[in-house]
Write a protein that holds these residues in place. Structure first.
Motif, PDB file in Angstrom:
ATOM      1  N   MET A 140       4.937  -4.731  -3.831  1.00 54.84           N
ATOM      2  CA  MET A 140       5.133  -6.105  -3.012  1.00 54.84           C
ATOM      3  C   MET A 140       4.591  -7.282  -3.994  1.00 54.84           C
ATOM      4  SD  MET A 140       3.700  -6.747   0.818  1.00 54.84           S
ATOM      5  CE  MET A 140       4.772  -5.801   1.536  1.00 54.84           C
ATOM      6  N   ASP A 141       5.245  -8.229  -3.828  1.00 51.70           N
ATOM      7  CA  ASP A 141       4.991  -9.638  -4.230  1.00 51.70           C
ATOM      8  C   ASP A 141       3.272  -9.941  -4.047  1.00 51.70           C
ATOM      9  OD1 ASP A 141       4.722 -12.497  -4.335  1.00 51.70           O
ATOM     10  OD2 ASP A 141       6.605 -12.406  -5.369  1.00 51.70           O
ATOM     11  N   VAL A 183      -1.525 -11.359  -0.225  1.00 45.93           N
ATOM     12  CA  VAL A 183      -2.429 -12.116   0.067  1.00 45.93           C
ATOM     13  C   VAL A 183      -1.994 -12.720   1.542  1.00 45.93           C
ATOM     14  CG1 VAL A 183      -3.138 -14.529  -0.048  1.00 45.93           C
ATOM     15  CG2 VAL A 183      -2.725 -13.198  -2.419  1.00 45.93           C
ATOM     16  N   VAL A 184      -0.983 -12.885   1.795  1.00 49.85           N
ATOM     17  CA  VAL A 184      -0.583 -13.005   3.449  1.00 49.85           C
ATOM     18  C   VAL A 184      -0.988 -11.949   4.355  1.00 49.85           C
ATOM     19  CG1 VAL A 184       1.177 -13.544   4.948  1.00 49.85           C
ATOM     20  CG2 VAL A 184       1.402 -14.430   2.868  1.00 49.85           C
ATOM     21  N   ILE A 185      -0.968 -10.560   3.784  1.00 48.07           N
ATOM     22  CA  ILE A 185      -1.346  -9.415   4.679  1.00 48.07           C
ATOM     23  C   ILE A 185      -2.842  -9.437   4.574  1.00 48.07           C
ATOM     24  CG2 ILE A 185      -1.294  -6.900   4.558  1.00 48.07           C
ATOM     25  CD1 ILE A 185       1.427  -6.974   3.583  1.00 48.07           C
ATOM     26  N   ASN A 210      11.489 -11.721  -2.051  1.00 44.96           N
ATOM     27  CA  ASN A 210      12.431 -10.613  -1.453  1.00 44.96           C
ATOM     28  C   ASN A 210      11.630  -9.211  -1.573  1.00 44.96           C
ATOM     29  OD1 ASN A 210      14.361  -8.941  -0.894  1.00 44.96           O
ATOM     30  ND2 ASN A 210      15.774  -9.327  -2.665  1.00 44.96           N
ATOM     31  N   ASP A 211      10.927  -8.868  -0.386  1.00 51.23           N
ATOM     32  CA  ASP A 211      10.222  -7.780  -0.238  1.00 51.23           C
ATOM     33  C   ASP A 211      10.003  -7.373   1.263  1.00 51.23           C
ATOM     34  OD1 ASP A 211       8.127  -9.309   0.610  1.00 51.23           O
ATOM     35  OD2 ASP A 211       6.886  -9.192  -0.907  1.00 51.23           O
ATOM     36  N   GLU A 257       1.338 -18.873  -6.128  1.00 54.06           N
ATOM     37  CA  GLU A 257       0.699 -18.408  -7.375  1.00 54.06           C
ATOM     38  C   GLU A 257      -0.063 -19.509  -8.128  1.00 54.06           C
ATOM     39  OE1 GLU A 257       3.083 -15.311  -9.743  1.00 54.06           O
ATOM     40  OE2 GLU A 257       4.466 -16.581  -8.970  1.00 54.06           O
ATOM     41  N   LYS A 258      -1.132 -19.379  -8.606  1.00 57.40           N
ATOM     42  CA  LYS A 258      -2.168 -20.606  -9.159  1.00 57.40           C
ATOM     43  C   LYS A 258      -1.128 -21.030 -10.368  1.00 57.40           C
ATOM     44  CE  LYS A 258      -6.583 -18.560  -8.218  1.00 57.40           C
ATOM     45  NZ  LYS A 258      -7.574 -17.754  -8.911  1.00 57.40           N
TER      46      LYS A 258
END
Length: 341
Positions: free
Chosen positions: A1-2, A7-9, A26-27, A106-107
């Motif tokens: 997973m991206d 991080v959202v999860i 796209n995941d 992403e940073k």
């Protein structure tokens, strides 16, 4: 997973109700959120849209905010600052005061810069930093009246020989505010392109498509792009130059494999970026598959950075590849199908 989805999860407890994931990777994120979340996706990538639909995820492929009600949105930071400005505007024009907007990126993709763009609509707080990503939260304190899509266009003039075009480009579209060097090198050669049924792969703001249409009003131009903003920009460019929209066939594609068959010519300044990352898959696929989509005497015209090793790929398929120009770091490559029918 991206990693952005991871991080959202990690912070899924913040999410609740009808949640719109904007520009999501796209995941399977939408499938992995808790039961109190009903997730939908808004994407302008046709390839991602097709993948989401195949996975049973509710996906909207559009340049406009989906026609539905949402409790929260999660914005995955796009590469373009101007595109994020547009997204934030439509979000706050569709939602109401007090609703939550989350931002993740992403940073190295500029998430900290992007978080500052939230401040025009409310206070923003960083609630997580992990996987080289950041997750921000803002409650809307200021809404806006929705501005039409053409408000976001950038226009510029392109002059080639005796022809002049006014280009219209929406946020995030390649070369939004100027003519890129590769296309500038290619344009003078378009008068040599075989007329008829022509595909412009990776049409962007429609410079190549519009110029081909202006050269010959009998052309049938198939403008192909994965990006909904590019396709809409091409349509705006045709309208701005009073070109016949009946000549233009806008077609979203996942890659060149979706291109029409029996073409007289394929013309392309092929894409090699996907978000902030370099990706040569689409352009290499074009070199390898082009001949199958051409008539027996059909032509392939490509402009590419000099360092990209496309000639051997074209030669493998066509048996030959001619260099028509080598200027300013770009090569114009040509091949003819010459198939026996």
């Amino acid at each position: 997973m991206d990693p952005r989805s991871e991080v959202v999860i990690r912070q899924q407890d913040y999410l609740n109700g009808q949640v719109l994931l904007i520009n999501a990777p796209n995941d399977q994120l939408a499938k992995n959120l808790p039961s109190q979340v009903q997730a939908s996706v808004w994407t302008w990538s046709y390839a991602d849209h097709q993948s989401f639909q195949s996975a049973g995820i509710n996906s909207h492929f559009s340049v406009e905010f989906p026609q539905a009600s949402f409790d929260q949105v999660v914005i995955f930071v796009p590469k373009s600052k101007e595109l994020l400005n547009y997204i934030l505007h439509v979000v706050v024009s569709q939602l109401t005061l007090g609703q939550s907007v989350f931002l993740v990126g992403e940073k190295k993709g500029g998430v900290e810069r992007a978080a500052k763009q939230l401040l025009q609509y409310g206070k923003a707080f960083k609630i997580d930093s992990a996987r080289h990503c950041q997750f921000w939260h803002m409650k809307i304190e200021k809404t806006e009246i929705h501005k039409p899509l053409d408000h976001w266009l950038k226009n510029y003039i392109v002059q080639v020989n005796q022809q002049q075009l006014e280009i219209c480009a929406l946020p995030g579209v390649f070369s939004q505010d100027h003519l890129d060097v590769g296309t500038a090198v290619l344009l003078p050669y378009l008068s040599q392109v075989k007329s008829g049924k022509i595909a412009d792969f990776g049409c962007g703001a429609g410079i190549i498509s519009a110029y081909l249409a202006k050269l010959n009003p009998n052309q049938h131009i198939f403008a192909l792009d994965v990006d909904a903003f590019a396709l809409r920009s091409t349509e705006f460019t045709f309208q701005k130059n009073d070109l016949n929209l009946a000549q233009l066939h806008l077609q979203p594609v996942t890659g060149f494999v979706d291109a029409p068959k029996d073409l007289d010519a394929i013309v392309s300044n092929p894409p090699f970026h996907q978000g902030i990352h370099t990706n040569y898959d689409a352009s290499e696929e074009l070199c390898q598959l082009a001949k199958k989509h051409l008539k027996s005497s059909g032509e392939l015209w490509i402009v590419a950075n000099r360092f990209l090793n496309y000639p051997p790929l074209i030669e493998q398929s066509f048996g030959q590849c001619l260099v028509k120009a080598d200027q300013q770091g770009f090569k114009v490559l040509y091949a003819c199908a010459n198939r026996v029918s």
